[in-house]
Scaffold this motif. Structure first.
Motif, PDB file in Angstrom:
ATOM      1  N   TRP A 309      13.181 -60.310  -5.748  1.00  0.00           N
ATOM      2  CA  TRP A 309      12.957 -60.654  -4.339  1.00  0.00           C
ATOM      3  C   TRP A 309      14.176 -61.357  -3.743  1.00  0.00           C
ATOM      4  O   TRP A 309      14.537 -61.139  -2.589  1.00  0.00           O
ATOM      5  N   ILE A 310      14.821 -62.202  -4.546  1.00  0.00           N
ATOM      6  CA  ILE A 310      15.984 -62.930  -4.039  1.00  0.00           C
ATOM      7  C   ILE A 310      17.142 -61.975  -3.798  1.00  0.00           C
ATOM      8  O   ILE A 310      17.940 -62.150  -2.861  1.00  0.00           O
ATOM      9  N   ALA A 311      17.255 -60.921  -4.611  1.00  0.00           N
ATOM     10  CA  ALA A 311      18.311 -59.925  -4.405  1.00  0.00           C
ATOM     11  C   ALA A 311      18.108 -59.207  -3.069  1.00  0.00           C
ATOM     12  O   ALA A 311      19.072 -58.972  -2.324  1.00  0.00           O
ATOM     13  N   ILE A 312      16.852 -58.868  -2.771  1.00  0.00           N
ATOM     14  CA  ILE A 312      16.557 -58.217  -1.484  1.00  0.00           C
ATOM     15  C   ILE A 312      16.832 -59.182  -0.334  1.00  0.00           C
ATOM     16  O   ILE A 312      17.380 -58.809   0.707  1.00  0.00           O
ATOM     17  N   THR A 313      16.452 -60.449  -0.530  1.00  0.00           N
ATOM     18  CA  THR A 313      16.707 -61.468   0.495  1.00  0.00           C
ATOM     19  C   THR A 313      18.191 -61.547   0.831  1.00  0.00           C
ATOM     20  O   THR A 313      18.588 -61.537   2.008  1.00  0.00           O
ATOM     21  N   ALA A 325      14.902 -61.025   5.751  1.00  0.00           N
ATOM     22  CA  ALA A 325      15.351 -61.960   4.714  1.00  0.00           C
ATOM     23  C   ALA A 325      14.331 -63.079   4.535  1.00  0.00           C
ATOM     24  O   ALA A 325      14.025 -63.487   3.407  1.00  0.00           O
ATOM     25  N   LEU A 326      13.781 -63.563   5.650  1.00  0.00           N
ATOM     26  CA  LEU A 326      12.780 -64.632   5.586  1.00  0.00           C
ATOM     27  C   LEU A 326      11.515 -64.165   4.878  1.00  0.00           C
ATOM     28  O   LEU A 326      10.933 -64.897   4.064  1.00  0.00           O
ATOM     29  N   TYR A 327      11.117 -62.942   5.151  1.00  0.00           N
ATOM     30  CA  TYR A 327       9.918 -62.388   4.509  1.00  0.00           C
ATOM     31  C   TYR A 327      10.084 -62.375   2.988  1.00  0.00           C
ATOM     32  O   TYR A 327       9.185 -62.776   2.242  1.00  0.00           O
ATOM     33  N   TYR A 328      11.246 -61.948   2.535  1.00  0.00           N
ATOM     34  CA  TYR A 328      11.452 -61.800   1.098  1.00  0.00           C
ATOM     35  C   TYR A 328      11.754 -63.128   0.405  1.00  0.00           C
ATOM     36  O   TYR A 328      11.405 -63.308  -0.762  1.00  0.00           O
ATOM     37  N   ILE A 329      12.380 -64.072   1.097  1.00  0.00           N
ATOM     38  CA  ILE A 329      12.607 -65.380   0.460  1.00  0.00           C
ATOM     39  C   ILE A 329      11.277 -66.089   0.242  1.00  0.00           C
ATOM     40  O   ILE A 329      11.089 -66.810  -0.740  1.00  0.00           O
ATOM     41  N   ILE A 341      17.744 -73.224  -5.287  1.00  0.00           N
ATOM     42  CA  ILE A 341      18.559 -72.196  -4.605  1.00  0.00           C
ATOM     43  C   ILE A 341      17.717 -71.454  -3.588  1.00  0.00           C
ATOM     44  O   ILE A 341      18.183 -71.138  -2.481  1.00  0.00           O
ATOM     45  N   TYR A 342      16.452 -71.175  -3.941  1.00  0.00           N
ATOM     46  CA  TYR A 342      15.579 -70.451  -3.029  1.00  0.00           C
ATOM     47  C   TYR A 342      15.285 -71.274  -1.774  1.00  0.00           C
ATOM     48  O   TYR A 342      15.301 -70.758  -0.657  1.00  0.00           O
ATOM     49  N   TRP A 343      15.025 -72.571  -1.971  1.00  0.00           N
ATOM     50  CA  TRP A 343      14.722 -73.420  -0.820  1.00  0.00           C
ATOM     51  C   TRP A 343      15.942 -73.590   0.085  1.00  0.00           C
ATOM     52  O   TRP A 343      15.812 -73.656   1.310  1.00  0.00           O
ATOM     53  N   LYS A 344      17.106 -73.648  -0.519  1.00  0.00           N
ATOM     54  CA  LYS A 344      18.328 -73.758   0.280  1.00  0.00           C
ATOM     55  C   LYS A 344      18.512 -72.504   1.139  1.00  0.00           C
ATOM     56  O   LYS A 344      18.832 -72.585   2.334  1.00  0.00           O
ATOM     57  N   LEU A 345      18.273 -71.346   0.534  1.00  0.00           N
ATOM     58  CA  LEU A 345      18.380 -70.087   1.273  1.00  0.00           C
ATOM     59  C   LEU A 345      17.300 -70.005   2.354  1.00  0.00           C
ATOM     60  O   LEU A 345      17.552 -69.550   3.482  1.00  0.00           O
ATOM     61  N   TYR A 346      16.098 -70.460   2.013  1.00  0.00           N
ATOM     62  CA  TYR A 346      14.989 -70.506   2.979  1.00  0.00           C
ATOM     63  C   TYR A 346      15.385 -71.349   4.194  1.00  0.00           C
ATOM     64  O   TYR A 346      15.165 -70.960   5.343  1.00  0.00           O
ATOM     65  N   ALA A 347      15.981 -72.505   3.936  1.00  0.00           N
ATOM     66  CA  ALA A 347      16.401 -73.399   5.015  1.00  0.00           C
ATOM     67  C   ALA A 347      17.474 -72.749   5.884  1.00  0.00           C
ATOM     68  O   ALA A 347      17.408 -72.786   7.123  1.00  0.00           O
ATOM     69  N   GLN A 348      18.464 -72.125   5.247  1.00  0.00           N
ATOM     70  CA  GLN A 348      19.559 -71.505   5.993  1.00  0.00           C
ATOM     71  C   GLN A 348      19.076 -70.349   6.863  1.00  0.00           C
ATOM     72  O   GLN A 348      19.525 -70.198   8.008  1.00  0.00           O
ATOM     73  N   GLY A 362      12.818 -76.921   4.626  1.00  0.00           N
ATOM     74  CA  GLY A 362      13.587 -76.297   3.549  1.00  0.00           C
ATOM     75  C   GLY A 362      14.688 -77.206   3.035  1.00  0.00           C
ATOM     76  O   GLY A 362      14.870 -77.357   1.822  1.00  0.00           O
ATOM     77  N   TYR A 363      15.429 -77.835   3.962  1.00  0.00           N
ATOM     78  CA  TYR A 363      16.505 -78.739   3.539  1.00  0.00           C
ATOM     79  C   TYR A 363      15.939 -79.961   2.812  1.00  0.00           C
ATOM     80  O   TYR A 363      16.512 -80.429   1.829  1.00  0.00           O
ATOM     81  N   LYS A 364      14.801 -80.468   3.301  1.00  0.00           N
ATOM     82  CA  LYS A 364      14.190 -81.630   2.649  1.00  0.00           C
ATOM     83  C   LYS A 364      13.756 -81.281   1.222  1.00  0.00           C
ATOM     84  O   LYS A 364      13.968 -82.056   0.278  1.00  0.00           O
ATOM     85  N   LYS A 365      13.145 -80.117   1.080  1.00  0.00           N
ATOM     86  CA  LYS A 365      12.715 -79.677  -0.249  1.00  0.00           C
ATOM     87  C   LYS A 365      13.925 -79.495  -1.161  1.00  0.00           C
ATOM     88  O   LYS A 365      13.880 -79.839  -2.355  1.00  0.00           O
ATOM     89  N   THR A 366      15.007 -78.977  -0.610  1.00  0.00           N
ATOM     90  CA  THR A 366      16.239 -78.793  -1.378  1.00  0.00           C
ATOM     91  C   THR A 366      16.744 -80.134  -1.905  1.00  0.00           C
ATOM     92  O   THR A 366      17.131 -80.264  -3.072  1.00  0.00           O
TER      93      THR A 366
END
Length: 470
Positions: A309-313, A325-329, A341-348, A362-366
């Motif tokens: 899933w992260i590769a598709i994201t 990208a948001l759907y797959y993250i 790493i996933y939460w950082k990408l989610y935040a971005q 997302g940033y807080k969770k990171t």
């Protein structure tokens, strides 16, 4: 005592026993027949049938020590350690020189986490054995007990003794390499494997393990040669093709890597890991359509593989298709919710979409998961400022300053926040610090606090501070 399908007598005994169970007719078996039947069922995990055979065997041969030892084995499997202990004590009184009693006693001690006592007991059994096959089995058991104690050097030595007696014991070979790996002894592992291969040149498992050691040391050409020898030894060895593909990737030979991954798909059921690696290879070759095709195949094969899933994201993120990208993250996070790493990408991604609350979360969770990069602290602060959460932004920046003291980007933001909250003295303190540290970041005030920068009092303070510093 091992049951063999090729042994007509044993096969007949098993058929006769199962026929008896179906008809309820009680037939006679000698004790050896029962032992072979029980061993067969235990080897195949048919515990209920093994217990029936033990019960009937003891009814017909109530004094058989071997059948009672099988009973203790069942007790150990079922964690009935007191019963196992009691029966073993009785058997010891009858046959104190029977090494199998000590082996079963060691199993009980091991279950109780008394591993050193188990080792001592197995050593007594070792003194009683008189053939290499039994010695090899005992060396392996002692090695496992040392593994439980995290004594990897001792474990390794006993597994080596086991392999010396039975060169085809691949379980022992794997355990030896596991010990070398845990001890970070890659060079020693290579020397050991080369010595082993001198005597066993067609052992595909040893070549495969040798390749892995060279791969760890980044000696990719040597790793490639080792995996080739593994394939020569067994051209159906899926693991060797897969590892060879990984080496070829490191050597940037992506087309060849893909070919090796494809071989694994023909030899065995498709694996999500091979499909994922193929996707990455196509991505490196710039064949994005093929890459995403294989990423989708990956998650179709294994919907719980977060790396798919992260590769598709990341694919859609590069394409700036942030909604997809948001759907797959979110898919990846649902599988592994503690992956920073996933939460950082989610935040971005949420940041780019302008979904401020989600981005801040997302940033807080990171940060909560231990990612203390300066950019993460600053990004969260900027979103909190945008949301009007000024106190939370200040607290976030104070925490950031603990990791990054005397940082102009932090000081300019703190200055702007305190001025916004009409805390003039604090604002001036942080603004002066910021200008002294690096006045090139003055643009931060203009970007984040445009109303402040035009205030005459703040303009004057900046000019005066610059003059005094010069």
């Amino acid at each position: 005592m091992e049951f063999s399908q090729d042994d007509d007598n044993n096969n007949f005994s098993l058929t006769k026993f199962e026929s008896m169970l179906k008809t309820n007719n009680v037939l006679f078996f000698d004790s050896n027949e029962f032992e072979n039947i029980i061993h067969h069922y235990l080897e195949n995990g048919k515990i209920a049938l093994a217990k029936k055979a033990i019960k009937m065997g003891l009814e017909q041969h109530p004094t058989s020590v071997n059948l009672k030892l099988f009973k203790t084995e069942i007790y150990v499997l079922e964690n009935k350690l007191e019963e196992a202990d009691q029966l073993l004590d009785e058997l010891y009184e009858i046959e104190p020189s029977n090494e199998e009693i000590y082996i079963q006693k060691a199993s009980v001690l091991s279950k109780r986490d008394e591993h050193q006592k188990a080792i001592n007991t197995l050593l007594i059994a070792l003194d009683m054995t008189d053939n290499d096959e039994d010695d090899a089995d005992l060396y392996a058991l002692i090695g496992m007990e040392y593994l439980f104690l995290d004594q990897f050097d001792n474990a390794k030595n006993y597994f080596i003794k086991c392999l010396d007696l039975d060169v085809d014991d691949y379980s022992a070979l794997y355990n030896i390499i596991y010990c070398f790996d845990f001890l970070d002894q890659n060079t020693e592992a290579i020397n050991f494997l080369n010595r082993y291969l001198d005597s066993n040149p067609y052992c595909e498992v040893a070549w495969h393990q040798l390749g892995r050691q060279y791969f760890t040391l980044k000696e990719y050409q040597k790793a490639l040669a080792a995996f080739d020898f593994a394939i020569i030894s067994d051209d159906n060895f899926v693991g060797a093709y897969f590892e060879k593909g990984k080496v070829l990737e490191k050597l940037k030979k992506y087309e060849e890597a893909i070919e090796n991954y494809k071989v694994t798909l023909t030899l065995d059921e498709p694996t999500s890991f091979a499909l994922l690696r193929m996707g990455h290879c196509y991505e490196k070759l710039g064949k994005n359509d093929m890459a995403v095709k294989y990423f989708y195949k990956t998650v179709h094969e294994d919907p719980l593989l977060d790396k798919g899933w992260i590769a598709i994201t990341k694919y859609y993120n590069k394409k700036r298709n942030y909604q997809k990208a948001l759907y797959y993250i979110n898919k990846a996070i649902n599988i592994d919710c503690d992956n920073v790493i996933y939460w950082k990408l989610y935040a971005q991604i949420n940041h780019r979409l302008g979904f401020w609350e989600e981005a801040e979360r997302g940033y807080k969770k990171t940060l909560d998961l231990g990612n203390y990069e300066l950019a993460t602290w600053l990004s969260r602060a900027d979103i909190l400022i945008r949301l009007g959460e000024y106190e939370a932004a200040i607290l976030n920046l104070i925490q950031a300053a603990e990791f990054y003291p005397e940082t102009a980007e932090i000081e300019f933001r703190l200055a702007g926040l305190h001025f916004t909250l009409l805390e003039k003295e604090k604002g001036q303190y942080h603004l002066k610090n910021a200008l002294l540290l690096n006045d090139e970041f003055e643009f931060i005030l203009d970007e984040l606090f445009p109303k402040l920068i035009n205030k005459p009092s703040i303009k004057k303070f900046i000019v005066d501070s610059k003059k005094s510093s010069n």
